[in-house]
Design an enzyme around this catalytic site. Structure first.
Site, PDB file in Angstrom:
ATOM      1  N   ARG A   1       0.841  -1.207   0.000  1.00 20.54           N
ATOM      2  CA  ARG A   1       0.000   0.000   0.000  1.00 20.54           C
ATOM      3  C   ARG A   1       0.869   1.246   0.000  1.00 20.54           C
ATOM      4  O   ARG A   1       1.790   1.373   0.796  1.00 20.54           O
ATOM      5  CB  ARG A   1      -0.920  -0.012   1.217  1.00 20.54           C
ATOM      6  CG  ARG A   1      -1.812  -1.246   1.211  1.00 20.54           C
ATOM      7  CD  ARG A   1      -2.817  -1.280   2.333  1.00 20.54           C
ATOM      8  NE  ARG A   1      -3.616  -2.496   2.193  1.00 20.54           N
ATOM      9  CZ  ARG A   1      -4.641  -2.805   2.955  1.00 20.54           C
ATOM     10  NH1 ARG A   1      -5.025  -1.983   3.924  1.00 20.54           N
ATOM     11  NH2 ARG A   1      -5.309  -3.922   2.755  1.00 20.54           N
TER      12      ARG A   1
ATOM     13  N   ARG B   1       0.988   1.370  10.428  1.00 22.74           N
ATOM     14  CA  ARG B   1       0.648   1.713   9.051  1.00 22.74           C
ATOM     15  C   ARG B   1       1.923   1.586   8.217  1.00 22.74           C
ATOM     16  O   ARG B   1       2.834   2.391   8.345  1.00 22.74           O
ATOM     17  CB  ARG B   1       0.120   3.155   9.004  1.00 22.74           C
ATOM     18  CG  ARG B   1      -0.484   3.571   7.687  1.00 22.74           C
ATOM     19  CD  ARG B   1      -1.089   4.964   7.781  1.00 22.74           C
ATOM     20  NE  ARG B   1      -2.219   5.007   8.700  1.00 22.74           N
ATOM     21  CZ  ARG B   1      -3.463   4.658   8.376  1.00 22.74           C
ATOM     22  NH1 ARG B   1      -3.722   4.277   7.149  1.00 22.74           N
ATOM     23  NH2 ARG B   1      -4.415   4.708   9.271  1.00 22.74           N
TER      24      ARG B   1
ATOM     25  N   GLU C   1      -8.226  -0.398  14.425  1.00 18.98           N
ATOM     26  CA  GLU C   1      -8.681  -1.429  13.500  1.00 18.98           C
ATOM     27  C   GLU C   1      -7.619  -2.514  13.288  1.00 18.98           C
ATOM     28  O   GLU C   1      -6.481  -2.219  12.942  1.00 18.98           O
ATOM     29  CB  GLU C   1      -9.019  -0.781  12.149  1.00 18.98           C
ATOM     30  CG  GLU C   1      -9.443  -1.805  11.120  1.00 18.98           C
ATOM     31  CD  GLU C   1      -9.637  -1.203   9.719  1.00 18.98           C
ATOM     32  OE1 GLU C   1      -9.824   0.021   9.630  1.00 18.98           O
ATOM     33  OE2 GLU C   1      -9.593  -1.968   8.747  1.00 18.98           O
TER      34      GLU C   1
ATOM     35  N   SER D   1     -11.303  -6.375   9.307  1.00 12.50           N
ATOM     36  CA  SER D   1     -12.420  -5.700   8.674  1.00 12.50           C
ATOM     37  C   SER D   1     -13.102  -6.666   7.725  1.00 12.50           C
ATOM     38  O   SER D   1     -12.441  -7.404   7.006  1.00 12.50           O
ATOM     39  CB  SER D   1     -11.867  -4.510   7.886  1.00 12.50           C
ATOM     40  OG  SER D   1     -12.888  -3.905   7.156  1.00 12.50           O
TER      41      SER D   1
ATOM     42  N   ARG E   1      -0.322  -5.350  12.615  1.00 12.89           N
ATOM     43  CA  ARG E   1      -1.248  -4.815  13.619  1.00 12.89           C
ATOM     44  C   ARG E   1      -1.512  -5.827  14.719  1.00 12.89           C
ATOM     45  O   ARG E   1      -1.693  -5.471  15.881  1.00 12.89           O
ATOM     46  CB  ARG E   1      -2.552  -4.366  12.965  1.00 12.89           C
ATOM     47  CG  ARG E   1      -2.326  -3.101  12.154  1.00 12.89           C
ATOM     48  CD  ARG E   1      -3.585  -2.405  11.752  1.00 12.89           C
ATOM     49  NE  ARG E   1      -3.224  -1.226  10.966  1.00 12.89           N
ATOM     50  CZ  ARG E   1      -4.082  -0.371  10.445  1.00 12.89           C
ATOM     51  NH1 ARG E   1      -5.373  -0.562  10.634  1.00 12.89           N
ATOM     52  NH2 ARG E   1      -3.664   0.663   9.766  1.00 12.89           N
TER      53      ARG E   1
END
Length: 419
Positions: free
Chosen positions: A258, A273, A345, A348, A385
RNA sequence: GGAGGGCUCGCAUAGCGGCCGAGUGCACCGGUCUUGAAAACCGGCAAACGAAAGUUUCGUGGGUUCAAAUCCCACGCCCUCCGCCA
């Protein structure tokens, strides 16, 4: 992509959904107008083409003067057909371009509003009370020799990291646990390509608003996927699945890439991130009537994973304005991160109903006929995460970290020690 | 990177510019026969849109032609050989 017929028959529902997302509702009327022209153009073309087909056949049979006369007509007709054909193509493309701008129809249950308007569905577990000052994952990662963000930055730039020693072992344990859990639940484990062609990327909807977050290898016209959802969904692109085989469930393990454009200054510390990480993703092709139930099941598996990691978390119902364009509803699981005093988060799950399948041309066939399938995806575990959550929640005063029971068999010990 | 060969209805194959949306075999579905099964025989069997007529689809896109699976061009994918290589 929404079914044009549905838009034609339920324009108000589509308008309401667009409004709920904070998106342009006027596209609906443009679609309806364009679709009208499109259908007229198709009809006109087909009529001319039918005429041409008949005439062409008679040309073959004719001889002499008769043939010359027929040819004369045929030539004129050919021009008319060509023109009608290009008009039709144009009308079809125009309509499709408009329809593609519409997001999936919201589930009526989804909370309406912007990012902050999510609804908390439940809390599981209680955030731990520390009788010492908890360290953050960056510090713990250093003490354990598990995470090296400094060298990551040296070698690959910001938002890059090395998982070393315990960190690397923890990834393997998490992946192994996740895959064994998925296989037990009936998922087919998959290691998919992470380098995909434009059709796969486009079909899954990642070249729209999300395009700036996608890495593109221009020279070869391929993309690096941001999630294995892309290759898993595209796996059955242009296929008709047997209805009695649904739901078809896959668990993909892959690296995810990403660009994180537009997140400067956000989560710059640590590995919350990052540009590259590994993830086990659940993906299901199911009967549209069962999509809601399937969504609940996927959420349940996500919760089971977090329960096994012994991490306090909450489940939120993501607000309409924060949904991806393919999703009609999305649930996030947010783990408690002690040093941030916040839920963040970690997984998801989205119900894309038939929206994504229509773009990818994935259908199923049963006694009723051939129709678009529903697709759903959900994170089983996103490594960095989860590592953050485990290190921070299970740390001891001296910086060692207790390993959740479920992972102990995969690591052969109960604690990560200092190096 | 270089040289060849190929891409047709689930699979394997046939296909002369009009009689090809497309033959044959296998697989599959239904039937006859059989106590049952196999075999044999009979029938059916690509998809999409459409109420239907009809239209579209022979890897994809373009072109030639009144007419393209069939001719031309480009691209993609697969296979074989050579080179390089984890």
């Amino acid at each position: 992509m929404i079914d044009v017929k549905f838009i034609r028959e339920n324009p108000d529902a589509v308008r309401a959904s667009q409004k709920g997302r904070g998106e342009d509702a006027s596209i609906v009327d443009q679609v309806i107008a364009s679709d009208e022209l499109r259908r007229v153009a198709i009809e006109k073309f087909e009529k001319l083409r039918a005429e041409q087909n008949v005439l062409s056949k008679s040309v073959g049979a004719a001889k002499g003067d008769e043939k010359i006369a027929l040819l004369e007509n045929a030539k004129k007709l050919a021009t008319a057909v060509k023109e009608a054909d290009s008009k039709r193509t144009e009308a079809e493309e125009h309509t499709k371009a408009l329809v593609m701008q519409l997001s999936n129809i919201l589930d009526p249950g989804a909370p309406i509003g912007a990012e902050a308007d999510f609804k908390v569905l439940e809390h599981v577990g209680t955030p731990r009370k520390f009788d010492f000052e908890p360290k953050d994952h960056v510090e713990l990662g250093k003490l354990l020799g598990a995470i090296d963000t400094e060298r990551g930055a040296k070698v690959a730039g910001s938002r890059s990291y090395y998982l070393t020693g315990s960190g690397a072992l923890l990834e393997f344990a998490l992946v192994n646990y996740a895959i064994s859990m998925a296989v037990k639940a009936g998922f087919v484990p998959v290691i998919p390509p992470v380098l995909v062609n434009p059709a796969a990327m486009e079909g899954t909807g990642f070249l729209g608003q999300a395009a700036e977050n996608v890495y593109r290898i221009e020279k070869d016209d391929v993309y690096l996927v941001g999630t294995s959802e892309v290759p898993l969904a595209a796996m059955h692109m242009d296929e008709i699945l047997p209805g009695d085989k649904l739901p078809m469930r896959y668990a993909g393990y892959s690296s995810c890439f990403r660009r994180e454009a537009g997140t400067y200054g956000k989560d710059t510390r640590g590995i919350i991130r990052v540009h590259q990480f590994d993830k086990v993703e659940m993906f299901s092709f199911c009967h549209p009537d069962q999509a809601k139930e399937e969504h609940a099941r996927i959420l349940q598996w996500e919760k089971e994973f977090l329960n096994a990691m012994e991490i306090p978390y909450r489940v939120i119902d993501v607000a309409s304005g924060d949904l991806g364009s393919s999703a009609n509803r999305k649930f996030d699981c947010e783990a408690w991160i002690p040093t941030q005093d916040a839920y963040r988060e970690v997984t998801s799950t989205s119900n894309c109903t038939e929206f994504q399948a229509r773009r990818l041309n994935i259908r199923y066939k049963d006694a009723e006929g051939t129709k678009a399938v529903a697709t759903l995806n959900g994170t089983l575990v996103a490594i960095p995460r989860m590592i953050v959550a485990i290190l921070e929640n299970h740390q001891n005063a001296d910086g060692t970290v207790n390993i959740p029971k479920a992972l102990q068999p995969f690591l052969g010990k109960e604690r990560f020690e200092l190096v």
